[in-house]
Design an enzyme around this catalytic site. Sequence first.
Site, mmCIF file in Angstrom:
data_model
loop_
_atom_site.group_PDB
_atom_site.id
_atom_site.type_symbol
_atom_site.label_atom_id
_atom_site.label_comp_id
_atom_site.label_asym_id
_atom_site.label_seq_id
_atom_site.Cartn_x
_atom_site.Cartn_y
_atom_site.Cartn_z
ATOM 1 N N HIS A 75 0.834 -1.190 -0.115
ATOM 2 C CA HIS A 75 -0.003 0.128 0.094
ATOM 3 C C HIS A 75 0.902 1.183 -0.113
ATOM 4 O O HIS A 75 1.929 1.446 0.963
ATOM 5 C CB HIS A 75 -0.879 -0.204 1.272
ATOM 6 C CG HIS A 75 -1.794 1.128 1.294
ATOM 7 N ND1 HIS A 75 -3.003 1.393 0.552
ATOM 8 C CD2 HIS A 75 -1.712 2.223 1.979
ATOM 9 C CE1 HIS A 75 -3.407 2.411 0.545
ATOM 10 N NE2 HIS A 75 -2.725 3.084 1.609
ATOM 11 N N LEU A 91 -9.537 -3.038 6.221
ATOM 12 C CA LEU A 91 -8.696 -2.573 4.714
ATOM 13 C C LEU A 91 -7.292 -1.849 5.207
ATOM 14 O O LEU A 91 -7.347 -0.840 6.084
ATOM 15 C CB LEU A 91 -9.515 -1.556 4.027
ATOM 16 C CG LEU A 91 -9.170 -1.011 2.741
ATOM 17 C CD1 LEU A 91 -9.270 -2.008 1.656
ATOM 18 C CD2 LEU A 91 -9.966 0.256 2.331
HETATM 19 C C1 GAR Z 1 1.353 0.139 -6.294
HETATM 20 O O1 GAR Z 1 2.076 1.374 -6.276
HETATM 21 C C2 GAR Z 1 0.876 -0.088 -4.974
HETATM 22 O O2 GAR Z 1 1.379 0.440 -3.943
HETATM 23 C C3 GAR Z 1 -0.678 0.502 -5.208
HETATM 24 O O3 GAR Z 1 -1.038 0.237 -6.588
HETATM 25 C C4 GAR Z 1 0.288 0.333 -7.287
HETATM 26 C C5 GAR Z 1 0.192 -0.648 -8.363
HETATM 27 O O4 GAR Z 1 1.247 -0.335 -9.303
HETATM 28 N N1 GAR Z 1 -1.462 -0.275 -4.414
HETATM 29 C C6 GAR Z 1 -2.453 0.162 -3.811
HETATM 30 O O5 GAR Z 1 -3.024 1.258 -4.008
HETATM 31 C C7 GAR Z 1 -3.561 -0.813 -2.875
HETATM 32 N N2 GAR Z 1 -4.374 0.020 -2.134
HETATM 33 P P1 GAR Z 1 1.371 -1.645 -10.328
HETATM 34 O O6 GAR Z 1 0.237 -2.283 -11.114
HETATM 35 O O7 GAR Z 1 2.449 -0.991 -11.495
HETATM 36 O O8 GAR Z 1 2.527 -2.747 -9.541
#
Ligand code: GAR
Length: 223
Positions: free
Chosen positions: A114, A149
């Site tokens: 996260h 969450l």
């Molecule tokens: C990541 O930066 C992760 O931390 C975030 O989504 C991005 C996905 O990037 N996750 C969240 O926001 C979960 N709540 P990616 O698809 O390029 O790995």
Amino acid sequence: MTVGQGLKTVVLISGNGTNLQAIIDAQQAGQLPVSFASVLSDCPQANGLERARTAGISTVVVDYRSCADRREFNRKLYDELGTLQPELIVLAGFMRIISDELTEHYQGRMLNIHPSLLPKYPGLHTYRRVLETGDAWHGSTVHFVTPQLDAGPPIIQYRVRIHDAETEQSLAARVQTGEYIIYPRTIEWIAERRLDLRDDTVWLDGQALRQPVIVDEEHAQPL
Ligand code: GAR
């Protein structure tokens, strides 16, 4: 077909899959003793599915939009995961809320990343919110998933100091660079049986963690 040797892992994605790519790259470099049972997405267009196919990993889509409601989606997800029988589930940019039944079933075997220094900024738009608040630090957290969450026991955090001229884009780029270090590292610890969750406590190398391991941008080493 399962690709690789080691802890049987399923990665769940919704989008670009750059974290998935970092995990695949580490596994292909021989740094992660895991095998990929599948990459699963809630979105058929997720770019990360293409990354999985390129790596020869099988893919599964549980299309959120073809489900009547969240309950049906979670039941299909539960069934797919039950078929795959993973030892570890890695949420890598998976943007759906998972049912309590699923998180409880896989407790201690499901990780999430996260983009904030949890417990700060659970939920969405973390980069915008931290810049509006004027904090000095931001980062990303890998944690065990629990029904609450973005609130499961934290394992490791990547921390960056926010610069004066920081934008959402520049901050996201710096934090994501760190995600590609801390997520594979966590998976490596689990695969090597160095890390686990007992009751609500994270144990690493025989020590109960009172706080997450901190990796600062200035001192970060690749996996
Ligand atoms: C990541 O930066 C992760 O931390 C975030 O989504 C991005 C996905 O990037 N996750 C969240 O926001 C979960 N709540 P990616 O698809 O390029 O790995």
